[in-house]
Design an enzyme around this catalytic site. Sequence first.
Site, PDB file in Angstrom:
ATOM      1  N   SER A 109     -28.784  10.570   3.376  1.00 23.33           N
ATOM      2  CA  SER A 109     -28.909  11.337   4.620  1.00 23.33           C
ATOM      3  C   SER A 109     -28.639  10.483   5.852  1.00 23.33           C
ATOM      4  O   SER A 109     -28.450  11.027   6.944  1.00 23.33           O
ATOM      5  CB  SER A 109     -30.299  11.968   4.715  1.00 23.33           C
ATOM      6  N   TYR A 137     -24.736   0.548   6.079  1.00 23.11           N
ATOM      7  CA  TYR A 137     -24.922   1.306   4.830  1.00 23.11           C
ATOM      8  C   TYR A 137     -24.333   2.708   4.969  1.00 23.11           C
ATOM      9  O   TYR A 137     -23.655   3.217   4.061  1.00 23.11           O
ATOM     10  CB  TYR A 137     -26.406   1.385   4.501  1.00 23.11           C
ATOM     11  N   LYS A 141     -21.296   4.694   2.792  1.00 19.40           N
ATOM     12  CA  LYS A 141     -21.476   5.981   2.123  1.00 19.40           C
ATOM     13  C   LYS A 141     -20.499   7.032   2.657  1.00 19.40           C
ATOM     14  O   LYS A 141     -20.003   7.879   1.902  1.00 19.40           O
ATOM     15  CB  LYS A 141     -22.921   6.456   2.292  1.00 19.40           C
ATOM     16  N   HIS A 180     -38.393   0.973   0.776  1.00 21.64           N
ATOM     17  CA  HIS A 180     -38.445   2.073   1.724  1.00 21.64           C
ATOM     18  C   HIS A 180     -39.911   2.388   2.061  1.00 21.64           C
ATOM     19  O   HIS A 180     -40.835   1.853   1.462  1.00 21.64           O
ATOM     20  CB  HIS A 180     -37.753   3.298   1.142  1.00 21.64           C
TER      21      HIS A 180
END
Length: 309
Positions: A109, A137, A141, A180
């Site tokens: 996301s 990152y 993606k 995370h």
Amino acid sequence: MDLQAPVYVAGHRGLVGSAIWRRLEAAGFTRLIGASSAELDLRDREATFAFLAEHKPAVVVDAAARVGGILANRDHPTEFLSDNLRIQVNLMDAALDVRTPRLLFLGSSCIYPKYAEQPIRESSLLTGELEPTNDAYAIAKIAGIMQVQAVRRQYGLRWISAMPTNLYGPNDNFDPATSHVLPALIRRFHEAKVAGADEVVLWGSGTPRREFLHVDDLADACLHLLEQYDAPEPINVGVGADVSIRELAELVARVVGYTGALSNDLSKPDGTPRKLLDVSKLLALGWKPSIDLEDGVAATYRWYVENHS
């Protein structure tokens, strides 16, 4: 899908890959292919081509990535960009070389703009600036999505990409420096409970809102998408609801059984203010999540205690 078809799950020992492997096994797939990073470094182009040429999978699920929390992404953007680009390009080029008919690329996301309208629709991609703490990152993606679309357009292969929200569950990374937020909180509250600490300090203000999806729900959604989805646009995978980081911390504390005080370290970054995905496209395909956040956190905490503490 043919249950006897060879299916390669890249990253099958990680948080996401291991969940997808479990789900495919439960569905009755009999020819699952996996290789640890020690057995196959996907950053090695020659080795990746040789592996795909040997196994010739009918389906590839790309769950392999270098991942980390907000501080890891902020402090090591070079590695997050370089490693993920090489993993994706090598794997997809090798899959194209053997004409793998079906491939699922898993993104994140974080590909969406920092200030995207909430909930975030798939059409928000490339409409604004990224969150700077994880832009490297995110760019990797986004490149993966573009490669999927390019292969579809040029070669007609039925490749797709899915963008999951924040994930958690068994086999997560609980390292305090690279994890995370949810696994980091589980470890921090557990250690505070064991040590009898009076206070736990939370990173940032606690006000950003995040959506959390149990990795087993993601795995179920991935199988559903492989069976039901065939379009060039990425599709969001989430639960359609979010909580503040403060609310999440209070939930984890309750699950762990920690009863001390909570405070905030405002020197740590907050990241994107809110990141809630619009999952209407996925729901319209007949899929919905089944694991409640508190139940999922409780199960993840039990796994952590059994395997780490």
